[in-house]
Design an enzyme around this catalytic site. Sequence first.
Site, PDB file in Angstrom:
ATOM      1  N   SER A  99      31.691  34.763  37.662  1.00 34.78           N
ATOM      2  CA  SER A  99      31.591  36.208  37.807  1.00 34.78           C
ATOM      3  C   SER A  99      32.739  36.942  37.122  1.00 34.78           C
ATOM      4  CB  SER A  99      31.508  36.559  39.297  1.00 34.78           C
ATOM      5  OG  SER A  99      31.222  37.908  39.512  1.00 34.78           O
ATOM      6  N   ASP A 237      30.361  43.121  34.786  1.00 38.02           N
ATOM      7  CA  ASP A 237      31.286  42.004  34.925  1.00 38.02           C
ATOM      8  C   ASP A 237      30.761  40.822  34.120  1.00 38.02           C
ATOM      9  OD1 ASP A 237      29.149  41.360  36.582  1.00 38.02           O
ATOM     10  OD2 ASP A 237      30.389  40.406  38.096  1.00 38.02           O
ATOM     11  N   ASP A 239      29.238  38.012  34.623  1.00 35.05           N
ATOM     12  CA  ASP A 239      27.898  37.449  34.768  1.00 35.05           C
ATOM     13  C   ASP A 239      26.821  38.509  34.935  1.00 35.05           C
ATOM     14  OD1 ASP A 239      28.502  38.189  37.426  1.00 35.05           O
ATOM     15  OD2 ASP A 239      27.308  36.551  38.249  1.00 35.05           O
ATOM     16  N   ASP A 241      26.144  40.833  37.281  1.00 36.52           N
ATOM     17  CA  ASP A 241      25.529  41.276  38.541  1.00 36.52           C
ATOM     18  C   ASP A 241      26.239  42.477  39.147  1.00 36.52           C
ATOM     19  OD1 ASP A 241      27.812  40.034  39.481  1.00 36.52           O
ATOM     20  OD2 ASP A 241      26.778  38.705  40.891  1.00 36.52           O
TER      21      ASP A 241
END
Length: 440
Positions: A99, A237, A239, A241
């Site tokens: 993340s 961010d 990743d 999400d």
Amino acid sequence: MTRKLFGTDGVRGVAGGLLTAELALGLAQAATRKTGVKRPQVLIVRDTRESGEMLQAAVAAGVSAAGGDALLGGVLPTPAAPLLIGRYGFDLAVVLSASHNPFQDNGIKFFAGDGYKLSDESELEIERDLERTETQVPLAQIGQVRDLRGAGEDYLRELHSHFAELDLSGLDVLLDCANGATHRVAPEIFRRLGAKVTVIADQPDGRNINAGCGSTHVEQLGVRVREGGHQVGFAFDGDGDRVLAVDRAGVVVDGDELMALAALHLRERERLNGGGVVVTVMTNYGFHSAMKQAGVEVAITQVGDRYVLEEMRALGWVLGGEQSGHIIDMSFNRTGDGIAGALLTLEALAGRDLTERDAMQKLPQRLVNIRVRERGALESATEVNEAVSVAGKALEGRGRVLVRPSGTEPLVRVMVEAPTQDETDEVCGRLAALVELELG
């Protein structure tokens, strides 16, 4: 037995340190076996970290060794996984990402065949299964590993279909893709919807993910939006999400404000099923005041989008999220989706400028992270807890105090909200100093 490997968002740690190829293989084997399917079809996607290919190979080997077929989706945002599960009927999806963490870290998280992240109980069962010594599979049952071609286009198609009525013609938008998983798909969907798109942090090299960019460093996006004359900016961010926004004046708009906009918009369109929103204990006091005034019910969970989602499912509500930028709209996806969150924000604005937002009035807030020897020590820190109680009672009805350990790092987070910035800073500074003295 308590979970030792899984945190609030999968297994996360330094690649090659905690997160070895051997561990990745074992986790993949255990998770694949747990599907209970004779020949499970398992999707694997990753972000842009240099360790991603190594872990992808290990996970694919684990899936195959457990009798499943591994489908490699390549670099894609985390929220693409549940959408692709729905599209293709995969039995399991594995996302390789840490993340918003720096490139040295990586992570493994699983989505079940229903598109939801695995429950705490399922993760515990996987940890138990790692201890099994019998892992042999007959040669005839060993699975295949192959590329899933067109996965990115499938994700874009889902976004375009859901936001088909959103016309962004004439909108000048700046996107910060964190040198991460959104660097191709985010600019493309905005262009398809008609926006004029400028992109920064879209040149990943394996090590620059989240490095001074993305939603954890959104201040630089504010400067670029203001100086470049853009109408709005969005920062994702690593990743994909999470999303935070910046208005044309360079002011950061966090997840609380984005959720407030979305809640009022969905209610007006009669799409706020259940009539409420799920948020975490970190959500600004001003959000609660605004929702109370608007007649929108609010439910509160501990920090972590998995807990927000669990509460949403229990209540049958469609909207929830976190101040950090996780926006979950269950009418589209079963996890936080940064790109969808940005598009939902623009849909809610309905042509208005983001500077004209009026869904809530934020209270001054200050958050300080203190590195500690042992995050679990907070529970028995009597002096700290007494000071927190006193400060909280002093702010009752005007603001609040929250002191909690991080779910993923050796940190204690001190958050204070009060009517004025001076009072906020004074209370937060005093409590943070005490935490550092007692636990640092």
